[in-house]
Design a protein around this motif. Structure first.
Motif, PDB file in Angstrom:
ATOM      1  N   ALA A 187      49.140  42.270  31.122  1.00 38.85           N
ATOM      2  CA  ALA A 187      47.830  42.355  32.267  1.00 38.85           C
ATOM      3  C   ALA A 187      46.979  43.707  31.801  1.00 38.85           C
ATOM      4  CB  ALA A 187      48.309  42.517  33.710  1.00 38.85           C
ATOM      5  N   ASP A 188      47.457  44.742  31.646  1.00 37.70           N
ATOM      6  CA  ASP A 188      46.517  45.924  31.530  1.00 37.70           C
ATOM      7  C   ASP A 188      45.444  45.634  30.177  1.00 37.70           C
ATOM      8  OD1 ASP A 188      47.340  47.237  33.492  1.00 37.70           O
ATOM      9  OD2 ASP A 188      48.959  48.666  32.354  1.00 37.70           O
ATOM     10  N   ALA A 189      46.067  44.996  29.112  1.00 36.00           N
ATOM     11  CA  ALA A 189      45.189  45.001  27.983  1.00 36.00           C
ATOM     12  C   ALA A 189      44.363  43.870  28.264  1.00 36.00           C
ATOM     13  CB  ALA A 189      46.196  44.747  26.619  1.00 36.00           C
ATOM     14  N   TRP A 190      44.705  42.725  28.907  1.00 37.73           N
ATOM     15  CA  TRP A 190      43.755  41.733  29.054  1.00 37.73           C
ATOM     16  C   TRP A 190      42.913  41.991  30.087  1.00 37.73           C
ATOM     17  CZ3 TRP A 190      42.480  37.638  26.121  1.00 37.73           C
ATOM     18  CH2 TRP A 190      43.389  37.160  25.127  1.00 37.73           C
ATOM     19  N   GLN A 191      43.182  42.907  31.083  1.00 37.60           N
ATOM     20  CA  GLN A 191      42.226  43.258  32.192  1.00 37.60           C
ATOM     21  C   GLN A 191      40.898  43.881  31.434  1.00 37.60           C
ATOM     22  OE1 GLN A 191      42.051  42.660  35.676  1.00 37.60           O
ATOM     23  NE2 GLN A 191      40.011  43.106  35.000  1.00 37.60           N
ATOM     24  N   ALA A 192      41.081  45.030  30.502  1.00 33.60           N
ATOM     25  CA  ALA A 192      40.453  45.698  29.766  1.00 33.60           C
ATOM     26  C   ALA A 192      39.622  44.664  28.829  1.00 33.60           C
ATOM     27  CB  ALA A 192      41.086  46.707  28.751  1.00 33.60           C
ATOM     28  N   ALA A 193      40.001  43.681  28.390  1.00 35.73           N
ATOM     29  CA  ALA A 193      39.196  42.566  27.703  1.00 35.73           C
ATOM     30  C   ALA A 193      38.312  41.866  28.614  1.00 35.73           C
ATOM     31  CB  ALA A 193      40.078  41.694  26.739  1.00 35.73           C
ATOM     32  N   VAL A 194      38.785  41.716  29.729  1.00 36.03           N
ATOM     33  CA  VAL A 194      38.021  40.692  30.646  1.00 36.03           C
ATOM     34  C   VAL A 194      36.854  41.674  31.222  1.00 36.03           C
ATOM     35  CG1 VAL A 194      38.007  39.941  33.195  1.00 36.03           C
ATOM     36  CG2 VAL A 194      39.790  39.341  31.598  1.00 36.03           C
ATOM     37  N   ASP A 195      37.012  42.954  31.210  1.00 36.74           N
ATOM     38  CA  ASP A 195      36.108  43.953  32.127  1.00 36.74           C
ATOM     39  C   ASP A 195      34.984  44.108  30.811  1.00 36.74           C
ATOM     40  OD1 ASP A 195      37.393  44.106  34.273  1.00 36.74           O
ATOM     41  OD2 ASP A 195      38.183  46.261  33.477  1.00 36.74           O
ATOM     42  N   LYS A 196      35.140  44.130  29.563  1.00 36.07           N
ATOM     43  CA  LYS A 196      34.425  44.185  28.265  1.00 36.07           C
ATOM     44  C   LYS A 196      33.684  42.922  28.205  1.00 36.07           C
ATOM     45  CE  LYS A 196      34.448  44.560  23.459  1.00 36.07           C
ATOM     46  NZ  LYS A 196      35.118  44.620  22.201  1.00 36.07           N
ATOM     47  N   HIS A 197      34.062  41.795  28.549  1.00 33.99           N
ATOM     48  CA  HIS A 197      33.287  40.550  28.361  1.00 33.99           C
ATOM     49  C   HIS A 197      32.691  39.723  29.690  1.00 33.99           C
ATOM     50  CE1 HIS A 197      34.397  40.147  23.749  1.00 33.99           C
ATOM     51  NE2 HIS A 197      35.473  40.759  24.284  1.00 33.99           N
ATOM     52  N   ARG A 198      32.876  40.558  30.479  1.00 39.77           N
ATOM     53  CA  ARG A 198      32.495  39.929  32.168  1.00 39.77           C
ATOM     54  C   ARG A 198      31.397  39.320  32.000  1.00 39.77           C
ATOM     55  NH1 ARG A 198      35.267  40.523  36.405  1.00 39.77           N
ATOM     56  NH2 ARG A 198      36.248  42.466  35.658  1.00 39.77           N
ATOM     57  N   ASP A 199      30.105  39.842  31.418  1.00 35.46           N
ATOM     58  CA  ASP A 199      28.987  39.420  31.474  1.00 35.46           C
ATOM     59  C   ASP A 199      28.652  38.310  30.657  1.00 35.46           C
ATOM     60  OD1 ASP A 199      28.055  41.256  33.191  1.00 35.46           O
ATOM     61  OD2 ASP A 199      27.227  42.641  31.662  1.00 35.46           O
TER      62      ASP A 199
ATOM     63  N   ARG B 258      33.709  33.636  36.900  1.00 36.88           N
ATOM     64  CA  ARG B 258      34.578  34.942  36.943  1.00 36.88           C
ATOM     65  C   ARG B 258      35.794  34.717  36.408  1.00 36.88           C
ATOM     66  NH1 ARG B 258      35.487  35.158  42.032  1.00 36.88           N
ATOM     67  NH2 ARG B 258      37.751  35.309  42.327  1.00 36.88           N
ATOM     68  N   VAL B 259      36.352  35.835  35.771  1.00 34.81           N
ATOM     69  CA  VAL B 259      37.710  35.493  35.091  1.00 34.81           C
ATOM     70  C   VAL B 259      38.579  36.632  36.035  1.00 34.81           C
ATOM     71  CG1 VAL B 259      38.929  35.574  33.010  1.00 34.81           C
ATOM     72  CG2 VAL B 259      36.956  34.900  33.114  1.00 34.81           C
ATOM     73  N   ASP B 260      39.517  36.169  36.618  1.00 34.96           N
ATOM     74  CA  ASP B 260      40.637  36.872  37.192  1.00 34.96           C
ATOM     75  C   ASP B 260      41.952  36.910  36.107  1.00 34.96           C
ATOM     76  OD1 ASP B 260      39.207  37.284  39.260  1.00 34.96           O
ATOM     77  OD2 ASP B 260      39.807  35.385  40.444  1.00 34.96           O
ATOM     78  N   VAL B 261      42.613  38.258  36.272  1.00 36.15           N
ATOM     79  CA  VAL B 261      43.658  38.195  35.528  1.00 36.15           C
ATOM     80  C   VAL B 261      45.029  38.200  36.572  1.00 36.15           C
ATOM     81  CG1 VAL B 261      45.110  39.802  34.246  1.00 36.15           C
ATOM     82  CG2 VAL B 261      42.690  39.848  33.969  1.00 36.15           C
ATOM     83  N   LEU B 262      45.974  37.280  36.087  1.00 36.59           N
ATOM     84  CA  LEU B 262      47.217  37.113  36.982  1.00 36.59           C
ATOM     85  C   LEU B 262      48.275  37.944  36.110  1.00 36.59           C
ATOM     86  CD1 LEU B 262      48.742  35.675  39.164  1.00 36.59           C
ATOM     87  CD2 LEU B 262      49.036  33.867  37.810  1.00 36.59           C
ATOM     88  N   ASP B 263      49.175  38.831  36.747  1.00 40.33           N
ATOM     89  CA  ASP B 263      49.941  39.772  35.965  1.00 40.33           C
ATOM     90  C   ASP B 263      51.240  38.999  36.238  1.00 40.33           C
ATOM     91  OD1 ASP B 263      51.451  41.626  34.795  1.00 40.33           O
ATOM     92  OD2 ASP B 263      50.996  43.036  36.238  1.00 40.33           O
ATOM     93  N   LEU B 264      51.810  38.505  35.214  1.00 41.09           N
ATOM     94  CA  LEU B 264      53.168  37.857  35.300  1.00 41.09           C
ATOM     95  C   LEU B 264      54.387  38.998  35.128  1.00 41.09           C
ATOM     96  CD1 LEU B 264      52.870  35.077  32.630  1.00 41.09           C
ATOM     97  CD2 LEU B 264      52.884  34.946  35.230  1.00 41.09           C
ATOM     98  N   GLY B 265      53.815  40.232  34.967  1.00 37.97           N
ATOM     99  CA  GLY B 265      54.727  41.487  34.959  1.00 37.97           C
ATOM    100  C   GLY B 265      55.130  41.844  33.521  1.00 37.97           C
ATOM    101  N   PRO B 266      55.478  42.737  33.371  1.00 42.21           N
ATOM    102  CA  PRO B 266      56.059  43.268  31.915  1.00 42.21           C
ATOM    103  C   PRO B 266      57.137  42.360  31.543  1.00 42.21           C
ATOM    104  CG  PRO B 266      55.948  45.105  33.351  1.00 42.21           C
ATOM    105  CD  PRO B 266      55.861  44.226  34.032  1.00 42.21           C
ATOM    106  N   ALA B 267      56.754  41.822  30.228  1.00 41.01           N
ATOM    107  CA  ALA B 267      58.063  40.878  29.525  1.00 41.01           C
ATOM    108  C   ALA B 267      59.397  41.304  29.704  1.00 41.01           C
ATOM    109  CB  ALA B 267      57.572  40.484  28.312  1.00 41.01           C
ATOM    110  N   GLU B 268      59.576  42.432  29.710  1.00 44.45           N
ATOM    111  CA  GLU B 268      61.071  42.934  29.578  1.00 44.45           C
ATOM    112  C   GLU B 268      61.549  42.797  30.934  1.00 44.45           C
ATOM    113  OE1 GLU B 268      58.323  46.597  29.677  1.00 44.45           O
ATOM    114  OE2 GLU B 268      58.567  44.661  28.673  1.00 44.45           O
ATOM    115  N   ASP B 269      60.721  42.898  31.933  1.00 45.24           N
ATOM    116  CA  ASP B 269      61.232  42.668  33.429  1.00 45.24           C
ATOM    117  C   ASP B 269      61.048  41.169  33.776  1.00 45.24           C
ATOM    118  OD1 ASP B 269      61.537  45.424  33.356  1.00 45.24           O
ATOM    119  OD2 ASP B 269      59.656  45.628  34.488  1.00 45.24           O
ATOM    120  N   ALA B 270      60.455  40.278  33.157  1.00 43.47           N
ATOM    121  CA  ALA B 270      60.626  38.906  33.313  1.00 43.47           C
ATOM    122  C   ALA B 270      61.993  38.320  33.602  1.00 43.47           C
ATOM    123  CB  ALA B 270      59.883  38.184  32.394  1.00 43.47           C
TER     124      ALA B 270
END
Length: 476
Positions: A389-401, A407-419
Motif C-alpha cells: 500500500a505505501d508504494a502504491w499510495q505514493a504512485a497514486v499521489d504522484k499521478h493524481r492529476d 479519484r483513485v483510492d488505495v485498499l491495503d490488503l496488509g503486508p503479504a507476510e501477514d496475509a
C-alpha cells in the motif's frame, strides 16, 4: 423497507400511463390510485417492471426469442402436504393426467406449475376451476388447499433488441426473460442494477459523459446471453431423466409450436382444445410405468435415478453466477463471448482476478471486513487493491492529476507476510503488484509488477479505456 429509505419515494397503486422525452429529461405520466394525472420528470428512467414491461412497450422496444412452453400455475397454501423439516424445494410430478413441478415457498405455501398447448384448454381458459379440480387429483384428496391465486405465462428465452431507448433504460426481466430452470432471473436483475447504478451516478453528478450509459448493454448483453444459454440447456437436459418415461421438454416444445401454426391454428377453439388434450394424454400415458412394481417399472426408476446427478448445473451454478467477466470498453480484458463462455466451471466458483471479473472476497486484516465492501463507496472512484500500500499510495499521489476528475483510492490488503493463507495467490498480483477495481467490484487492470514499474501503465490504461467517457483530457 424500501419506503423507509430517505432518497426513495414509493407510490403504491400507481402505474405508468405514458413516457415522453423533453429537452434533456424524460417525462413519465402516471395513473391509478395515488397517481392520477401525476407527471414525473427526471433525466433518466429505468424500466424494471418485469417480463410484461409496460415501459418497454411504451418506448417501442421488442423482445426476440422462442417460446419453450405455455405455462399455468396455482399459488396455494396447504399445511399438511409436507412436514417443514422434510419439505423439498422442488418436486417433479409425472402422472398420466398431469405433469409439472411443485415449488415450496415459506409458511406452507406452494406453486404448482403445469403446461398447456392451446389457449382454449381448460388450464388457460378456466384456471380457477381447473386448479380447484387438479390440486386434489394430483396431490391427494386428503389435504385441505387454499388457492391464493392462479396465473399463466409463456416460458421463453427472449432478450430486448436494445437495453436503452433514449433516456429510458431497461433492467431485469424487462430486458431479458429466461426459463426458470436455473433461477437466473433474480441474479441477472441484481447484476443489471449493480452495473447500471454507478454509471448513472457518475453521469448525474457530471463526472462522466452520458455515453457511459451505452456501456451498460455492451457489458451486460453477453452475460445475459450466457445465462440464457445455460438456462435453456438446463431445461432440455431434464430430458435425460424424463425420457425414460416418454415425456420430454423437446417433445413439449414441438407440440406447443405445432399448435400455434397452421393447420392447427385454424381450428375452432373447442376442437383445438380437444386435440391438445389428446396430444397431452398420449404424451403422458407412458408415465404410468413408474408407479408400477414390476421389472419394467424398477428399471425405469433406476435409469431416472442414475441420470439425476447429471442435473447438478441446474441447481448449483455459482461458477456461472459469480465467475462471468465483462469485456467491452471499460476493462482491460476479455469477457464472455458467443463461442467461449469465459468460465472455468459453471458449478463451482473459483475466484480469479482476470480483468473484467469480480474482485474476490477476503477479510481485510486492518478492519475485519470484506474487501468487497471496501470498493464502490464512491461511484466516481477507482480502488487500487494491493499488498504494497505505501508504494502504491505514493504512485497514486504522484499521478493524481492525470486521472482527474476520477479519484483513485488505495485498499491495503496488509503486508503479504501477514496475509491469511492463500490470500497472495488469490489476488494473483504477488507481493508488490496491484489490481484496479471500479465501483461495482469488477476489475479494470491487473499487474504483478510493483508501483515503480507499473503505475504509468495503470494510468495509461485508464486514460485509454475511460477517456472517451470521462473528461480526462482536462488533466493534461
Amino acid at each position: 423497507m424500501l419506503d423507509r429509505e430517505p432518497l426513495v419515494e414509493v407510490r403504491y397503486g400507481t402505474s405508468v400511463a405514458g413516457i415522453s422525452e423533453r429537452d434533456d429529461s424524460v417525462v413519465v405520466h402516471t395513473s391509478g390510485a395515488g397517481g392520477d394525472g401525476a407527471t414525473l420528470q427526471a433525466r433518466f428512467a429505468i424500466g424494471a417492471d418485469g417480463a410484461n414491461s409496460a415501459v418497454r412497450d411504451m418506448v417501442g422496444v421488442e423482445m426476440h426469442g422462442p417460446t419453450l412452453a405455455k405455462m399455468g400455475s396455482a399459488f396455494f397454501r396447504c399445511d399438511t402436504l409436507y412436514p417443514v423439516s422434510e419439505r423439498p424445494l422442488l418436486t417433479w410430478i409425472y402422472q398420466p393426467s398431469f405433469a409439472g413441478v411443485l415449488i415450496a415457498h415459506a409458511d406452507h405455501h406452494y406453486v404448482l406449475m403445469g403446461t398447456y398447448l392451446h389457449p382454449a384448454q381448460r388450464m388457460s381458459r378456466e384456471p380457477g376451476p381447473y386448479w380447484r379440480d387438479t390440486l386434489p387429483a394430483v396431490l391427494g384428496a386428503d389435504h385441505a388447499y387454499d388457492v391464493v391465486s392462479t396465473g399463466k405465462w409463456e416460458m421463453t428465452t427472449q432478450t430486448a433488441d436494445t437495453f436503452r431507448r433514449g433516456r429510458v433504460l431497461l433492467a431485469g426481466d424487462a430486458a431479458h426473460r429466461f426459463p426458470h430452470t436455473g433461477g437466473y432471473g433474480l441474479n441477472s436483475g441484481v447484476q443489471d442494477a449493480h452495473n447500471l447504478a454507478w454509471k448513472l451516478e457518475a453521469v448525474l453528478s457530471g463526472v462522466a459523459k452520458p455515453t457511459l450509459l451505452d456501456t451498460y448493454e455492451v457489458e451486460r448483453r453477453p452475460v445475459v446471453d450466457l445465462f440464457a444459454r445455460h438456462s435453456v440447456a438446463n431445461h432440455f437436459k431434464l430430458d435425460d431423466v424424463t425420457r425414460h418415461v416418454g415425456a420430454t421438454n423437446r417433445m413439449l416444445q414441438r407440440a406447443t409450436s405445432a399448435m400455434s401454426r397452421p393447420p392447427f391454428a385454424w381450428l375452432p377453439g373447442s376442437r383445438a382444445a380437444a386435440l391438445a388434450d389428446r396430444v397431452v394424454g398420449l404424451g403422458l400415458g407412458r408415465t404410468q410405468v413408474i408407479a408400477g412394481t414390476g421389472r419394467r417399472a424398477v428399471r425405469a426408476r433406476d435409469k431416472m435415478a442414475s441420470d439425476i446427478p447429471g442435473q447438478l448445473a441446474h441447481f448449483v451454478s455459482t461458477g456461472l453466477e459469480f465467475g462471468y467477466r465483462y469485456g467491452g470498453p471499460l476493462t482491460d480484458g476479455r469477457g464472455v463471448t458467443a463461442n467461449d463462455d469465459g468460465l472455468d466451471d459453471v458449478v463451482e466458483y473459483r475466484p480469479r482476478t482476470d480483468p473484467g471479473g469480480r474482485l474476490p472476497h477476503s477479510i481485510l486484516p486492518a478492519t475485519g471486513e470484506s474487501a468487497l465492501r471496501s470498493v464502490g463507496r464512491d461511484p466516481n472512484a477507482l480502488t487500487l487493491v494491493t499488498f504494497d500500500a505505501d508504494a502504491w499510495q505514493a504512485a497514486v499521489d504522484k499521478h493524481r492529476d492525470d486521472l482527474s476528475p476520477l479519484r483513485v483510492d488505495v485498499l491495503d490488503l496488509g503486508p503479504a507476510e501477514d496475509a491469511a493463507p492463500g490470500a497472495v495467490d488469490l489476488y494473483q498480483v504477488g507481493e508488490r503488484g496491484a489490481l484496479l477495481v471500479r465501483a461495482d467490484g469488477h476489475i479494470v487492470w491487473r499487474s504483478t509488477a510493483g508501483a515503480d514499474d507499473a503505475a504509468d501503465d495503470a494510468v495509461a490504461t485508464v486514460r485509454r479505456l475511460w477517456g472517451r467517457y470521462f473528461p480526462l483530457d482536462r488533466a493534461r
